[in-house]
Design a protein around this motif. Structure first.
Motif, PDB file in Angstrom:
ATOM      1  N   PRO A  49       0.791  -1.232   0.000  1.00  0.00           N
ATOM      2  CA  PRO A  49       0.000   0.000   0.000  1.00  0.00           C
ATOM      3  C   PRO A  49       0.828   1.289   0.000  1.00  0.00           C
ATOM      4  O   PRO A  49       0.327   2.332  -0.412  1.00  0.00           O
ATOM      5  CB  PRO A  49      -0.855  -0.109   1.271  1.00  0.00           C
ATOM      6  CG  PRO A  49      -0.153  -1.097   2.132  1.00  0.00           C
ATOM      7  CD  PRO A  49       0.573  -2.029   1.215  1.00  0.00           C
ATOM      8  N   GLU A  50       2.087   1.223   0.423  1.00  0.00           N
ATOM      9  CA  GLU A  50       2.906   2.444   0.452  1.00  0.00           C
ATOM     10  C   GLU A  50       3.448   2.820  -0.925  1.00  0.00           C
ATOM     11  O   GLU A  50       3.990   3.911  -1.118  1.00  0.00           O
ATOM     12  CB  GLU A  50       4.052   2.328   1.465  1.00  0.00           C
ATOM     13  CG  GLU A  50       5.079   1.262   1.168  1.00  0.00           C
ATOM     14  CD  GLU A  50       4.787  -0.088   1.823  1.00  0.00           C
ATOM     15  OE1 GLU A  50       5.757  -0.799   2.120  1.00  0.00           O
ATOM     16  OE2 GLU A  50       3.614  -0.425   2.040  1.00  0.00           O
ATOM     17  N   PHE A  51       3.311   1.943  -1.920  1.00  0.00           N
ATOM     18  CA  PHE A  51       3.753   2.256  -3.280  1.00  0.00           C
ATOM     19  C   PHE A  51       2.680   3.091  -3.987  1.00  0.00           C
ATOM     20  O   PHE A  51       1.530   2.671  -4.078  1.00  0.00           O
ATOM     21  CB  PHE A  51       3.996   0.986  -4.100  1.00  0.00           C
ATOM     22  CG  PHE A  51       5.090   0.087  -3.603  1.00  0.00           C
ATOM     23  CD1 PHE A  51       6.217   0.583  -2.968  1.00  0.00           C
ATOM     24  CD2 PHE A  51       4.993  -1.281  -3.796  1.00  0.00           C
ATOM     25  CE1 PHE A  51       7.229  -0.267  -2.535  1.00  0.00           C
ATOM     26  CE2 PHE A  51       6.005  -2.145  -3.375  1.00  0.00           C
ATOM     27  CZ  PHE A  51       7.118  -1.623  -2.736  1.00  0.00           C
ATOM     28  N   PHE A  52       3.083   4.253  -4.518  1.00  0.00           N
ATOM     29  CA  PHE A  52       2.166   5.122  -5.268  1.00  0.00           C
ATOM     30  C   PHE A  52       2.464   5.125  -6.766  1.00  0.00           C
ATOM     31  O   PHE A  52       1.639   5.559  -7.555  1.00  0.00           O
ATOM     32  CB  PHE A  52       2.267   6.573  -4.788  1.00  0.00           C
ATOM     33  CG  PHE A  52       1.994   6.786  -3.334  1.00  0.00           C
ATOM     34  CD1 PHE A  52       1.003   6.092  -2.661  1.00  0.00           C
ATOM     35  CD2 PHE A  52       2.739   7.712  -2.621  1.00  0.00           C
ATOM     36  CE1 PHE A  52       0.757   6.303  -1.323  1.00  0.00           C
ATOM     37  CE2 PHE A  52       2.502   7.937  -1.279  1.00  0.00           C
ATOM     38  CZ  PHE A  52       1.510   7.232  -0.619  1.00  0.00           C
ATOM     39  N   VAL A  53       3.674   4.708  -7.156  1.00  0.00           N
ATOM     40  CA  VAL A  53       4.140   4.856  -8.540  1.00  0.00           C
ATOM     41  C   VAL A  53       4.880   3.589  -8.969  1.00  0.00           C
ATOM     42  O   VAL A  53       5.580   2.973  -8.164  1.00  0.00           O
ATOM     43  CB  VAL A  53       5.117   6.057  -8.667  1.00  0.00           C
ATOM     44  CG1 VAL A  53       5.571   6.246 -10.108  1.00  0.00           C
ATOM     45  CG2 VAL A  53       4.494   7.341  -8.141  1.00  0.00           C
ATOM     46  N   GLU A  54       4.738   3.240 -10.248  1.00  0.00           N
ATOM     47  CA  GLU A  54       5.556   2.212 -10.882  1.00  0.00           C
ATOM     48  C   GLU A  54       5.886   2.707 -12.283  1.00  0.00           C
ATOM     49  O   GLU A  54       5.046   3.310 -12.941  1.00  0.00           O
ATOM     50  CB  GLU A  54       4.820   0.876 -10.948  1.00  0.00           C
ATOM     51  CG  GLU A  54       5.652  -0.234 -11.547  1.00  0.00           C
ATOM     52  CD  GLU A  54       5.009  -1.618 -11.444  1.00  0.00           C
ATOM     53  OE1 GLU A  54       5.388  -2.487 -12.242  1.00  0.00           O
ATOM     54  OE2 GLU A  54       4.133  -1.815 -10.576  1.00  0.00           O
ATOM     55  N   VAL A  55       7.122   2.450 -12.729  1.00  0.00           N
ATOM     56  CA  VAL A  55       7.577   2.933 -14.039  1.00  0.00           C
ATOM     57  C   VAL A  55       8.340   1.832 -14.751  1.00  0.00           C
ATOM     58  O   VAL A  55       9.146   1.134 -14.132  1.00  0.00           O
ATOM     59  CB  VAL A  55       8.503   4.170 -13.888  1.00  0.00           C
ATOM     60  CG1 VAL A  55       9.050   4.605 -15.233  1.00  0.00           C
ATOM     61  CG2 VAL A  55       7.777   5.314 -13.196  1.00  0.00           C
ATOM     62  N   GLU A  56       8.107   1.698 -16.055  1.00  0.00           N
ATOM     63  CA  GLU A  56       8.928   0.834 -16.899  1.00  0.00           C
ATOM     64  C   GLU A  56       9.317   1.627 -18.139  1.00  0.00           C
ATOM     65  O   GLU A  56       8.575   2.511 -18.577  1.00  0.00           O
ATOM     66  CB  GLU A  56       8.193  -0.452 -17.275  1.00  0.00           C
ATOM     67  CG  GLU A  56       6.926  -0.239 -18.058  1.00  0.00           C
ATOM     68  CD  GLU A  56       6.148  -1.518 -18.277  1.00  0.00           C
ATOM     69  OE1 GLU A  56       6.107  -1.964 -19.434  1.00  0.00           O
ATOM     70  OE2 GLU A  56       5.593  -2.041 -17.308  1.00  0.00           O
ATOM     71  N   VAL A  57      10.490   1.349 -18.674  1.00  0.00           N
ATOM     72  CA  VAL A  57      10.959   2.082 -19.845  1.00  0.00           C
ATOM     73  C   VAL A  57      11.492   1.122 -20.904  1.00  0.00           C
ATOM     74  O   VAL A  57      11.908   0.004 -20.601  1.00  0.00           O
ATOM     75  CB  VAL A  57      12.041   3.132 -19.502  1.00  0.00           C
ATOM     76  CG1 VAL A  57      11.524   4.153 -18.497  1.00  0.00           C
ATOM     77  CG2 VAL A  57      13.314   2.484 -19.000  1.00  0.00           C
ATOM     78  N   THR A  58      11.472   1.605 -22.138  1.00  0.00           N
ATOM     79  CA  THR A  58      12.101   0.926 -23.266  1.00  0.00           C
ATOM     80  C   THR A  58      13.101   1.904 -23.854  1.00  0.00           C
ATOM     81  O   THR A  58      12.796   3.096 -23.991  1.00  0.00           O
ATOM     82  CB  THR A  58      11.052   0.540 -24.325  1.00  0.00           C
ATOM     83  OG1 THR A  58      10.071  -0.292 -23.715  1.00  0.00           O
ATOM     84  CG2 THR A  58      11.683  -0.191 -25.496  1.00  0.00           C
ATOM     85  N   ALA A  59      14.288   1.422 -24.176  1.00  0.00           N
ATOM     86  CA  ALA A  59      15.346   2.269 -24.727  1.00  0.00           C
ATOM     87  C   ALA A  59      15.873   1.637 -26.014  1.00  0.00           C
ATOM     88  O   ALA A  59      15.743   0.433 -26.222  1.00  0.00           O
ATOM     89  CB  ALA A  59      16.467   2.445 -23.713  1.00  0.00           C
ATOM     90  N   ALA A  60      16.472   2.466 -26.857  1.00  0.00           N
ATOM     91  CA  ALA A  60      17.057   1.981 -28.109  1.00  0.00           C
ATOM     92  C   ALA A  60      18.332   2.771 -28.385  1.00  0.00           C
ATOM     93  O   ALA A  60      18.427   3.964 -28.081  1.00  0.00           O
ATOM     94  CB  ALA A  60      16.086   2.157 -29.261  1.00  0.00           C
ATOM     95  N   ARG A  61      19.308   2.066 -28.955  1.00  0.00           N
ATOM     96  CA  ARG A  61      20.608   2.667 -29.261  1.00  0.00           C
ATOM     97  C   ARG A  61      21.173   1.962 -30.492  1.00  0.00           C
ATOM     98  O   ARG A  61      20.937   0.779 -30.689  1.00  0.00           O
ATOM     99  CB  ARG A  61      21.521   2.477 -28.052  1.00  0.00           C
ATOM    100  CG  ARG A  61      22.938   2.903 -28.251  1.00  0.00           C
ATOM    101  CD  ARG A  61      23.637   2.811 -26.918  1.00  0.00           C
ATOM    102  NE  ARG A  61      23.490   4.081 -26.263  1.00  0.00           N
ATOM    103  CZ  ARG A  61      24.517   4.878 -26.006  1.00  0.00           C
ATOM    104  NH1 ARG A  61      25.746   4.515 -26.249  1.00  0.00           N
ATOM    105  NH2 ARG A  61      24.333   6.041 -25.470  1.00  0.00           N
ATOM    106  N   PRO A  62      21.925   2.695 -31.330  1.00  0.00           N
ATOM    107  CA  PRO A  62      22.522   2.026 -32.496  1.00  0.00           C
ATOM    108  C   PRO A  62      23.351   0.832 -32.071  1.00  0.00           C
ATOM    109  O   PRO A  62      24.070   0.887 -31.080  1.00  0.00           O
ATOM    110  CB  PRO A  62      23.413   3.114 -33.114  1.00  0.00           C
ATOM    111  CG  PRO A  62      22.825   4.402 -32.644  1.00  0.00           C
ATOM    112  CD  PRO A  62      22.277   4.113 -31.268  1.00  0.00           C
ATOM    113  N   ASP A  63      23.208  -0.268 -32.796  1.00  0.00           N
ATOM    114  CA  ASP A  63      23.975  -1.469 -32.495  1.00  0.00           C
ATOM    115  C   ASP A  63      25.452  -1.156 -32.646  1.00  0.00           C
ATOM    116  O   ASP A  63      25.855  -0.333 -33.454  1.00  0.00           O
ATOM    117  CB  ASP A  63      23.573  -2.614 -33.439  1.00  0.00           C
ATOM    118  CG  ASP A  63      23.929  -3.966 -32.857  1.00  0.00           C
ATOM    119  OD1 ASP A  63      24.226  -4.044 -31.653  1.00  0.00           O
ATOM    120  OD2 ASP A  63      23.885  -4.942 -33.618  1.00  0.00           O
ATOM    121  N   GLY A  64      26.269  -1.809 -31.823  1.00  0.00           N
ATOM    122  CA  GLY A  64      27.710  -1.549 -31.864  1.00  0.00           C
ATOM    123  C   GLY A  64      28.140  -0.495 -30.869  1.00  0.00           C
ATOM    124  O   GLY A  64      29.307  -0.190 -30.738  1.00  0.00           O
TER     125      GLY A  64
END
Length: 136
Positions: free
Chosen positions: A118-133
């Motif tokens: 109950p003390e959690f108010f927020v959750e976040v997930e992210v997706t990232a991308a970068r040139p291979d190499g």
């Protein structure tokens, strides 16, 4: 080739500081986090929504760093808050974490009834991308 924000003129402009979509060029690596709760390494949980959101983003940054990526590589954010009253604090933490940038990520924000504790108010997930190499 670089990331391309997708904001068609035929639909309403984004509601906030995000892009409707992002096109990722061929040959880029993708990294995704699981949803990160506002849980510090020592098990503590900040008391307010802004500090919780900031910690969620710090946790996401630590995961991205394992892939040789960081906030500048984020192409999508999905976030969940337990009350509309937490939205301004979440958005302030998100905008501070993103900093100034040319291409904003796609973003989703949902109001949910709660999380595992109950003390959690927020959750976040992210997706990232970068040139291979680049990166590990």
């Amino acid at each position: 080739m670089a990331l391309t924000p997708l904001n068609p003129a035929t639909i309403a402009a984004p509601f906030g500081r995000y892009a409707h979509g992002i096109a990722v060029p061929a040959g880029w690596r993708i990294a995704m986090t699981s949803g990160q709760l506002p849980l510090a390494a020592d098990g503590s949980v900040p008391a307010d929504a802004r500090a919780q959101a900031a910690l969620c983003f710090e946790n996401c940054a630590a995961i991205l760093a394992e892939a040789g990526m960081g906030p500048d590589d984020v192409i999508r954010i999905a976030a969940y808050v337990t009350d509309r009253a937490h939205m301004p604090d979440y958005m302030a933490a998100r905008d501070a974490w993103l900093g100034p940038r040319d291409v904003l990520p796609a973003s989703t924000l949902l109001i949910v009834t709660g999380f595992t504790r109950p003390e959690f108010f927020v959750e976040v997930e992210v997706t990232a991308a970068r040139p291979d190499g680049t990166g590990p």
